[in-house]
Scaffold this motif. Sequence first.
Motif, PDB file in Angstrom:
ATOM      1  N   MET B 127       0.823  -1.207   0.000  1.00 54.52           N
ATOM      2  CA  MET B 127       0.000   0.000   0.000  1.00 54.52           C
ATOM      3  C   MET B 127       0.851   1.249   0.000  1.00 54.52           C
ATOM      4  O   MET B 127       0.486   2.272  -0.581  1.00 54.52           O
ATOM      5  N   LEU B 128       2.029   1.151   0.619  1.00 48.14           N
ATOM      6  CA  LEU B 128       2.955   2.289   0.616  1.00 48.14           C
ATOM      7  C   LEU B 128       3.407   2.586  -0.816  1.00 48.14           C
ATOM      8  O   LEU B 128       3.526   3.736  -1.216  1.00 48.14           O
ATOM      9  N   LYS B 129       3.620   1.526  -1.618  1.00 44.98           N
ATOM     10  CA  LYS B 129       4.088   1.679  -2.988  1.00 44.98           C
ATOM     11  C   LYS B 129       3.140   2.537  -3.816  1.00 44.98           C
ATOM     12  O   LYS B 129       3.567   3.238  -4.720  1.00 44.98           O
ATOM     13  N   ILE B 130       1.839   2.413  -3.540  1.00 46.92           N
ATOM     14  CA  ILE B 130       0.922   3.218  -4.345  1.00 46.92           C
ATOM     15  C   ILE B 130       0.306   4.356  -3.537  1.00 46.92           C
ATOM     16  O   ILE B 130      -0.729   4.906  -3.900  1.00 46.92           O
ATOM     17  N   GLY B 131       0.953   4.688  -2.426  1.00 43.34           N
ATOM     18  CA  GLY B 131       0.633   5.991  -1.867  1.00 43.34           C
ATOM     19  C   GLY B 131      -0.036   6.078  -0.519  1.00 43.34           C
ATOM     20  O   GLY B 131      -0.363   7.173  -0.086  1.00 43.34           O
ATOM     21  N   ILE B 132      -0.292   4.972   0.183  1.00 42.04           N
ATOM     22  CA  ILE B 132      -0.862   5.126   1.515  1.00 42.04           C
ATOM     23  C   ILE B 132       0.098   4.548   2.533  1.00 42.04           C
ATOM     24  O   ILE B 132       0.493   3.391   2.441  1.00 42.04           O
ATOM     25  N   ASP B 133       0.488   5.371   3.495  1.00 43.93           N
ATOM     26  CA  ASP B 133       1.325   4.876   4.578  1.00 43.93           C
ATOM     27  C   ASP B 133       0.404   4.470   5.712  1.00 43.93           C
ATOM     28  O   ASP B 133      -0.177   5.309   6.386  1.00 43.93           O
ATOM     29  N   PHE B 134       0.275   3.182   5.874  1.00 42.18           N
ATOM     30  CA  PHE B 134      -0.668   2.686   6.853  1.00 42.18           C
ATOM     31  C   PHE B 134      -0.006   2.394   8.166  1.00 42.18           C
ATOM     32  O   PHE B 134       0.871   1.572   8.251  1.00 42.18           O
ATOM     33  N   SER B 135      -0.411   3.117   9.210  1.00 40.91           N
ATOM     34  CA  SER B 135       0.274   2.925  10.479  1.00 40.91           C
ATOM     35  C   SER B 135      -0.153   1.620  11.132  1.00 40.91           C
ATOM     36  O   SER B 135       0.637   0.954  11.765  1.00 40.91           O
ATOM     37  N   ASP B 136      -1.410   1.248  10.949  1.00 44.77           N
ATOM     38  CA  ASP B 136      -1.928   0.124  11.724  1.00 44.77           C
ATOM     39  C   ASP B 136      -2.649  -0.889  10.834  1.00 44.77           C
ATOM     40  O   ASP B 136      -3.812  -0.708  10.498  1.00 44.77           O
ATOM     41  N   LEU B 183      -7.139   9.274  -8.225  1.00 38.48           N
ATOM     42  CA  LEU B 183      -6.479   9.603  -9.497  1.00 38.48           C
ATOM     43  C   LEU B 183      -4.966   9.566  -9.343  1.00 38.48           C
ATOM     44  O   LEU B 183      -4.241   9.093 -10.219  1.00 38.48           O
ATOM     45  N   LYS B 184      -4.496  10.056  -8.189  1.00 37.95           N
ATOM     46  CA  LYS B 184      -3.049  10.003  -7.919  1.00 37.95           C
ATOM     47  C   LYS B 184      -2.576   8.554  -7.859  1.00 37.95           C
ATOM     48  O   LYS B 184      -1.509   8.218  -8.388  1.00 37.95           O
ATOM     49  N   THR B 185      -3.393   7.717  -7.213  1.00 39.80           N
ATOM     50  CA  THR B 185      -3.047   6.295  -7.132  1.00 39.80           C
ATOM     51  C   THR B 185      -2.950   5.697  -8.527  1.00 39.80           C
ATOM     52  O   THR B 185      -2.008   4.962  -8.839  1.00 39.80           O
ATOM     53  N   ILE B 186      -3.910   6.048  -9.389  1.00 38.95           N
ATOM     54  CA  ILE B 186      -3.885   5.532 -10.767  1.00 38.95           C
ATOM     55  C   ILE B 186      -2.600   5.959 -11.473  1.00 38.95           C
ATOM     56  O   ILE B 186      -1.933   5.166 -12.137  1.00 38.95           O
ATOM     57  N   LYS B 187      -2.217   7.215 -11.267  1.00 40.31           N
ATOM     58  CA  LYS B 187      -0.984   7.727 -11.881  1.00 40.31           C
ATOM     59  C   LYS B 187       0.242   6.967 -11.382  1.00 40.31           C
ATOM     60  O   LYS B 187       1.172   6.673 -12.146  1.00 40.31           O
ATOM     61  N   ARG B 188       0.236   6.669 -10.075  1.00 38.90           N
ATOM     62  CA  ARG B 188       1.384   5.946  -9.506  1.00 38.90           C
ATOM     63  C   ARG B 188       1.487   4.534 -10.085  1.00 38.90           C
ATOM     64  O   ARG B 188       2.578   4.052 -10.384  1.00 38.90           O
ATOM     65  N   VAL B 189       0.331   3.875 -10.246  1.00 33.98           N
ATOM     66  CA  VAL B 189       0.347   2.522 -10.819  1.00 33.98           C
ATOM     67  C   VAL B 189       0.827   2.598 -12.270  1.00 33.98           C
ATOM     68  O   VAL B 189       1.621   1.775 -12.720  1.00 33.98           O
ATOM     69  N   HIS B 206     -12.010  13.636 -15.108  1.00 37.83           N
ATOM     70  CA  HIS B 206     -11.106  12.627 -14.546  1.00 37.83           C
ATOM     71  C   HIS B 206     -10.389  11.859 -15.633  1.00 37.83           C
ATOM     72  O   HIS B 206      -9.193  11.606 -15.548  1.00 37.83           O
ATOM     73  N   SER B 207     -11.139  11.473 -16.666  1.00 40.40           N
ATOM     74  CA  SER B 207     -10.512  10.684 -17.720  1.00 40.40           C
ATOM     75  C   SER B 207      -9.452  11.516 -18.448  1.00 40.40           C
ATOM     76  O   SER B 207      -8.380  11.013 -18.756  1.00 40.40           O
ATOM     77  N   LYS B 208      -9.739  12.776 -18.664  1.00 40.30           N
ATOM     78  CA  LYS B 208      -8.744  13.636 -19.346  1.00 40.30           C
ATOM     79  C   LYS B 208      -7.484  13.802 -18.517  1.00 40.30           C
ATOM     80  O   LYS B 208      -6.392  13.950 -19.050  1.00 40.30           O
ATOM     81  N   LEU B 209      -7.646  13.790 -17.179  1.00 38.41           N
ATOM     82  CA  LEU B 209      -6.502  13.995 -16.294  1.00 38.41           C
ATOM     83  C   LEU B 209      -5.519  12.837 -16.333  1.00 38.41           C
ATOM     84  O   LEU B 209      -4.305  13.046 -16.257  1.00 38.41           O
TER      85      LEU B 209
END
Lengths: 388, 256
Positions: B127-136, B183-189, B206-209
């Motif tokens: 999950m960190l790889k695509i943008g969420i730092d999960f503490s727990d 959308l940021k997650t999609i970009k990261r993937v 969204h699609s244009k972005l």
Amino acid sequence: MSDRSESDRLQRESWLQSTIRRPEIGAFIVMIVIIVALLFASNGKAFNALGLKNNIKIISQFGIIALGAAMLMIAGEFDLSIGSMIGFAGMAMAMMLKWGLPFGLGAATPFTAFAVTLVMTLALGWFIGWVVVKSGLSSFIVTLAFLFFLRGVTEVSYRLINQSTQISGLPDFKEESWFANIIGGEVFGWFYNAWFALGKWVEGMGIDRTEQWFLLGGNLNRRGEQWVEGFDARFFWFILIAVVAWFVLSKTRMGNWIYATGDNKEAARANGVPVNSVKIGLFMFTAFCATMFAACQVFDTNTSDAAKGNLMELFAIAIAVVGGTLMTGGFGSMLGVVFGAITVGLVSNAVFFIPEIDGAWFRVFLGAILLAAVFANERIRKRITGGI
Amino acid sequence: MAEPYMRVENIVKKFGPFIALNGVNLEVYPGEVHALLGDNGAGKSTLIKTLAGVHAPTSGQIYIEGQPANFRSPRDASNAGIGTVYQDLALNQLMSVTRNFFMGREITNAFGSMKMDEMDKIAHEEMLKIGIDFSDPTQAVGTMSGGQRQTLAIARAIHFGARVLILDEPTSALGQKQQMEVLKTIKRVRARGDIGIIFITHNEIHSKLVADRFTFLALGQVIGEGTKAELEGQDIRRLMAGGADIGQLEKEFAEL
């Protein structure tokens, strides 16, 4: 500000906070209150050597079936046929011990009677589960049908084969069969031996057994001999089933599948969880628990009758709920169910130690804590799902 | 141009007399976001269910890395590297992040007990790889936001070998800020370069972005397609509305 992410909004809880918020905590507090209240109200009699043995007996009986019912409820289904399954299994075992194995296979030993009965009850459990998953009907109605069906079959079988709806006067199999002994005999004798030795030692210091309040009489009878030899073997089976159920549910892949099945069946299925097999397996597990309940009873008392296990399915479900199991599935704890079984068992037995109270208060109490538990569980569910 | 990871050729899907898809073509390249747009009833859902192995196509062929592939079940599709993240996300609210991440695919030792520490670690890293730092990782999914849940479902699909990620309207039913997170997650993937994404949406902006390539569906047919550059200047909004003319609508309004 910009380096704050959404996950930072979730506060880390301290050890105390997370303990207080555990689902078992309500059942635990009620249990402690009941133990302390009963200890003083019965003037220690509820927990002296014989009182403890008798209480543990009831607790273990409730516990064995409540663990099965709770596991199944976590997977999102009910089993109302537990009580009738107990009657059926007890009938099958006692009848085989008295009249021999079916199809003229000769006389039954305690082991073969138990084994043949278990095969039958597991097959019934499988069939109930199969009907539930294949029909898509509510397990409430399917198992209600089996509640009537199995109780009827039990009575009819008694009358056809035995001419009477009860069997008594079977020989005491525990004396010869090791198998009957581990099911219906006594266990943990060392506990009572140690209690006796301690009581003897204190008596040697000049404190009479009637004054040993802190040792509750020190397991000494009136003549100063050892009073009670051990717990009923069902205590051992209760502990064993509880430990195995806890391990499976919280530590294994199967446990994850059980939670997933009860929470959101479609989500579980989409991720490759064999939802139907999980449910059928758990219906077989409740049938197994009912069979153990019946076997402990038959080999302990060497009797059986058609009314055995009556209403037990409702006690099992009530205890599971008191122990923190959600009616809607997906959540629950085996430790909570153990606390629930201790609470309900002690209160159901309390009338024997406090003769002034009316035994019907037990049902008043059970109804009240059941309702309180349902509200408490609903609060837990809302907290977890964010109030949806 | 690189080989498409997945190519869909002339897919037809009929439900009895009803033609849900009438000869749809689609190409998904690794490292690209392919937006699939269309109005309600255009056949988007039928198309993704066909790609995910839920429905078998009536005719037409799916190719994976140039080889014809026939999916008889969702499992076949998932084994071929097609990871579908449905709108309901197939998550269990009462269970923890880790237990959801590994649902049905738990890592166990020889005795069948789960290696919880290892699973916690993998779930956290993925999950960190695509943008969420999960503490727990023991947190229940029910306490997560919609965007976080979306990320969890995407991370899960990637970890279990998705080469084509089908996202079924991931931004609908989310708040503004969470839509941007997805959308940021999609970009990261996309930036990983090895995964092709099919992004189904109603939302033109969204699609244009995020999208590199577009396919427009209407009434079971492709009514427009092309890369971002090719479609520049064309009226994406008109295609999205299934080709209906907005001007026509304005005229009708005036008459009411």
